[in-house]
Design a protein around this motif. Sequence first.
Motif, PDB file in Angstrom:
ATOM      1  N   ASN A 153       0.829  -1.204   0.000  1.00 56.56           N
ATOM      2  CA  ASN A 153       0.000   0.000   0.000  1.00 56.56           C
ATOM      3  C   ASN A 153       0.867   1.259   0.000  1.00 56.56           C
ATOM      4  OD1 ASN A 153      -2.370  -1.530   0.077  1.00 56.56           O
ATOM      5  ND2 ASN A 153      -2.389  -1.575   2.320  1.00 56.56           N
ATOM      6  N   ASP A 154       1.921   1.254   0.827  1.00 56.59           N
ATOM      7  CA  ASP A 154       2.796   2.423   0.870  1.00 56.59           C
ATOM      8  C   ASP A 154       3.633   2.535  -0.398  1.00 56.59           C
ATOM      9  OD1 ASP A 154       2.272   3.716   3.425  1.00 56.59           O
ATOM     10  OD2 ASP A 154       3.019   1.877   4.336  1.00 56.59           O
ATOM     11  N   LEU A 155       4.012   1.423  -0.993  1.00 57.25           N
ATOM     12  CA  LEU A 155       4.759   1.486  -2.252  1.00 57.25           C
ATOM     13  C   LEU A 155       3.889   2.040  -3.375  1.00 57.25           C
ATOM     14  CD1 LEU A 155       6.835  -1.817  -2.077  1.00 57.25           C
ATOM     15  CD2 LEU A 155       7.690   0.532  -1.949  1.00 57.25           C
ATOM     16  N   TYR A 156       2.617   1.707  -3.350  1.00 54.78           N
ATOM     17  CA  TYR A 156       1.708   2.294  -4.343  1.00 54.78           C
ATOM     18  C   TYR A 156       1.560   3.800  -4.111  1.00 54.78           C
ATOM     19  CZ  TYR A 156       0.238  -1.868  -6.870  1.00 54.78           C
ATOM     20  OH  TYR A 156       0.227  -2.979  -7.690  1.00 54.78           O
ATOM     21  N   ALA A 157       1.611   4.216  -2.865  1.00 52.69           N
ATOM     22  CA  ALA A 157       1.587   5.653  -2.576  1.00 52.69           C
ATOM     23  C   ALA A 157       2.843   6.335  -3.121  1.00 52.69           C
ATOM     24  CB  ALA A 157       1.467   5.886  -1.069  1.00 52.69           C
ATOM     25  N   VAL A 158       3.987   5.679  -2.968  1.00 54.52           N
ATOM     26  CA  VAL A 158       5.234   6.219  -3.536  1.00 54.52           C
ATOM     27  C   VAL A 158       5.113   6.307  -5.056  1.00 54.52           C
ATOM     28  CG1 VAL A 158       7.701   5.815  -3.871  1.00 54.52           C
ATOM     29  CG2 VAL A 158       6.673   5.413  -1.633  1.00 54.52           C
ATOM     30  N   ALA A 159       4.547   5.271  -5.669  1.00 55.99           N
ATOM     31  CA  ALA A 159       4.392   5.255  -7.123  1.00 55.99           C
ATOM     32  C   ALA A 159       3.488   6.399  -7.597  1.00 55.99           C
ATOM     33  CB  ALA A 159       3.829   3.910  -7.577  1.00 55.99           C
ATOM     34  N   ARG A 160       2.405   6.635  -6.880  1.00 58.09           N
ATOM     35  CA  ARG A 160       1.523   7.748  -7.254  1.00 58.09           C
ATOM     36  C   ARG A 160       2.277   9.073  -7.180  1.00 58.09           C
ATOM     37  NH1 ARG A 160      -2.206   4.588  -4.305  1.00 58.09           N
ATOM     38  NH2 ARG A 160      -1.852   5.799  -2.396  1.00 58.09           N
ATOM     39  N   ASN A 161       3.097   9.219  -6.162  1.00 62.12           N
ATOM     40  CA  ASN A 161       3.896  10.436  -6.040  1.00 62.12           C
ATOM     41  C   ASN A 161       4.864  10.567  -7.201  1.00 62.12           C
ATOM     42  OD1 ASN A 161       6.660  11.646  -4.938  1.00 62.12           O
ATOM     43  ND2 ASN A 161       5.004  12.625  -3.805  1.00 62.12           N
ATOM     44  N   LEU A 162       5.514   9.472  -7.572  1.00 65.78           N
ATOM     45  CA  LEU A 162       6.464   9.511  -8.688  1.00 65.78           C
ATOM     46  C   LEU A 162       5.764   9.842 -10.002  1.00 65.78           C
ATOM     47  CD1 LEU A 162       8.640   6.392  -7.781  1.00 65.78           C
ATOM     48  CD2 LEU A 162       9.300   8.801  -7.603  1.00 65.78           C
ATOM     49  N   ASN A 163       4.544   9.370 -10.162  1.00 66.77           N
ATOM     50  CA  ASN A 163       3.789   9.703 -11.368  1.00 66.77           C
ATOM     51  C   ASN A 163       3.323  11.150 -11.358  1.00 66.77           C
ATOM     52  OD1 ASN A 163       4.016   7.136 -12.531  1.00 66.77           O
ATOM     53  ND2 ASN A 163       2.261   6.359 -11.384  1.00 66.77           N
ATOM     54  N   GLN A 164       3.116  11.686 -10.169  1.00 64.93           N
ATOM     55  CA  GLN A 164       2.724  13.084 -10.053  1.00 64.93           C
ATOM     56  C   GLN A 164       3.901  14.005 -10.355  1.00 64.93           C
ATOM     57  OE1 GLN A 164       1.194  14.051  -6.160  1.00 64.93           O
ATOM     58  NE2 GLN A 164       0.817  16.207  -6.678  1.00 64.93           N
ATOM     59  N   TYR A 165       5.116  13.537 -10.062  1.00 66.76           N
ATOM     60  CA  TYR A 165       6.337  14.299 -10.330  1.00 66.76           C
ATOM     61  C   TYR A 165       7.197  13.479 -11.288  1.00 66.76           C
ATOM     62  CZ  TYR A 165       4.947  17.148  -6.326  1.00 66.76           C
ATOM     63  OH  TYR A 165       4.261  17.980  -5.470  1.00 66.76           O
ATOM     64  N   PRO A 166       6.880  13.508 -12.582  1.00 61.55           N
ATOM     65  CA  PRO A 166       7.517  12.579 -13.529  1.00 61.55           C
ATOM     66  C   PRO A 166       8.941  12.945 -13.937  1.00 61.55           C
ATOM     67  CG  PRO A 166       5.983  14.011 -14.681  1.00 61.55           C
ATOM     68  CD  PRO A 166       5.827  14.318 -13.226  1.00 61.55           C
TER      69      PRO A 166
ATOM     70  N   ILE B 181       6.998  -3.403  -8.035  1.00 61.52           N
ATOM     71  CA  ILE B 181       5.710  -2.847  -7.599  1.00 61.52           C
ATOM     72  C   ILE B 181       5.561  -1.409  -8.110  1.00 61.52           C
ATOM     73  CG2 ILE B 181       4.393  -2.123  -5.565  1.00 61.52           C
ATOM     74  CD1 ILE B 181       5.487  -4.594  -4.143  1.00 61.52           C
ATOM     75  N   LEU B 182       6.632  -0.639  -8.060  1.00 62.57           N
ATOM     76  CA  LEU B 182       6.562   0.740  -8.561  1.00 62.57           C
ATOM     77  C   LEU B 182       6.198   0.767 -10.046  1.00 62.57           C
ATOM     78  CD1 LEU B 182       9.698   2.345  -6.832  1.00 62.57           C
ATOM     79  CD2 LEU B 182       7.312   2.405  -6.072  1.00 62.57           C
ATOM     80  N   THR B 183       6.834  -0.091 -10.837  1.00 57.80           N
ATOM     81  CA  THR B 183       6.538  -0.100 -12.277  1.00 57.80           C
ATOM     82  C   THR B 183       5.157  -0.682 -12.549  1.00 57.80           C
ATOM     83  OG1 THR B 183       7.736  -2.201 -12.523  1.00 57.80           O
ATOM     84  CG2 THR B 183       8.965  -0.171 -12.955  1.00 57.80           C
ATOM     85  N   ALA B 184       4.736  -1.662 -11.743  1.00 54.81           N
ATOM     86  CA  ALA B 184       3.384  -2.206 -11.904  1.00 54.81           C
ATOM     87  C   ALA B 184       2.331  -1.149 -11.618  1.00 54.81           C
ATOM     88  CB  ALA B 184       3.183  -3.409 -10.990  1.00 54.81           C
ATOM     89  N   ALA B 185       2.691  -0.182 -10.781  1.00 54.01           N
ATOM     90  CA  ALA B 185       1.767   0.901 -10.435  1.00 54.01           C
ATOM     91  C   ALA B 185       1.851   2.059 -11.422  1.00 54.01           C
ATOM     92  CB  ALA B 185       2.056   1.397  -9.028  1.00 54.01           C
ATOM     93  N   GLY B 186       2.619   1.897 -12.490  1.00 57.66           N
ATOM     94  CA  GLY B 186       2.598   2.900 -13.553  1.00 57.66           C
ATOM     95  C   GLY B 186       3.844   3.736 -13.708  1.00 57.66           C
ATOM     96  N   VAL B 187       4.847   3.547 -12.859  1.00 59.95           N
ATOM     97  CA  VAL B 187       6.095   4.305 -13.018  1.00 59.95           C
ATOM     98  C   VAL B 187       6.854   3.716 -14.201  1.00 59.95           C
ATOM     99  CG1 VAL B 187       8.255   5.022 -11.932  1.00 59.95           C
ATOM    100  CG2 VAL B 187       6.178   4.757 -10.548  1.00 59.95           C
ATOM    101  N   ALA B 188       7.264   4.555 -15.137  1.00 65.63           N
ATOM    102  CA  ALA B 188       7.958   4.083 -16.334  1.00 65.63           C
ATOM    103  C   ALA B 188       9.225   3.321 -15.948  1.00 65.63           C
ATOM    104  CB  ALA B 188       8.305   5.257 -17.234  1.00 65.63           C
ATOM    105  N   SER B 189       9.411   2.151 -16.528  1.00 65.04           N
ATOM    106  CA  SER B 189      10.542   1.303 -16.157  1.00 65.04           C
ATOM    107  C   SER B 189      11.879   1.948 -16.484  1.00 65.04           C
ATOM    108  CB  SER B 189      10.431  -0.053 -16.863  1.00 65.04           C
ATOM    109  OG  SER B 189      10.414   0.117 -18.275  1.00 65.04           O
ATOM    110  N   ASN B 190      11.913   2.835 -17.482  1.00 66.94           N
ATOM    111  CA  ASN B 190      13.193   3.474 -17.826  1.00 66.94           C
ATOM    112  C   ASN B 190      13.595   4.559 -16.823  1.00 66.94           C
ATOM    113  OD1 ASN B 190      11.330   5.435 -18.528  1.00 66.94           O
ATOM    114  ND2 ASN B 190      12.119   5.762 -20.597  1.00 66.94           N
TER     115      ASN B 190
END
Length: 224
Positions: A133-146, A179-188
């Motif tokens: 759950n917290d890793l998905y929160a990190v992923a959302r943040n990373l997507n918000q600040y791409p 988990i971060l990439t599964a949540a939408g963070v670009a793998s590159n």
Amino acid sequence: MNLRMTTIFAASGLLALGACTDPSMTGGTGTGTGMSRTQQGALAGAAVGAVLGATRDDDSNNQGRDAARGAILGAAAGAIAGNIMDRQAQSLQQSITNPNIRIVNHGDYLQVIMPEGILFATDSAAVSGVAQNDLYAVARNLNQYPNSVVEVVGHTDNTGSAAHNRDLSLRRAQSVAGILTAAGVASNRVATTGRGFDQPIASNATAEGRAQNRRVEILIRPMR
């Protein structure tokens, strides 16, 4: 005006700016210096911009002017970068629910420190459901600040062989990154590293110290 005098004047201006700081900008995501990341970024950017502005002048006739222009542009760029780091750190702090996860704002990068105890079972690289759950929160943040790149770094204590710990730390870093990439963070944007027990933050002579050393860190750096 020669470069030495320009640098002196620039430094004086930077010190004056540094004096105009908000003493409340300290705490878990700050530096404890009384300066916000926006101000620190402006100071650093101005210093670099002043030097580059002066040294890149072809005929050296207008070093003072070029240094001033460089300082202004550098300060603006540095302030923007520092402000983004401030806002991203605050957003992360608000979105992560586990109090054992630490977020440290180093100014030029963010460090998310996640203890092994909330991520993995002993000698396992499978991320627990609660930690996801917290890793998905990190992923959302990373997507918000791409406009950033991410390095996920695994660490262990010194129990067992060096080879086993390097492998375990890498597999754990890869699990978190997955988990971060599964949540939408670009793998590159995401890289993984396993440090084993090479970078302890506490003594491995005690159980408490070993527990601190078993961790995964997510390092978030602005793209350059």
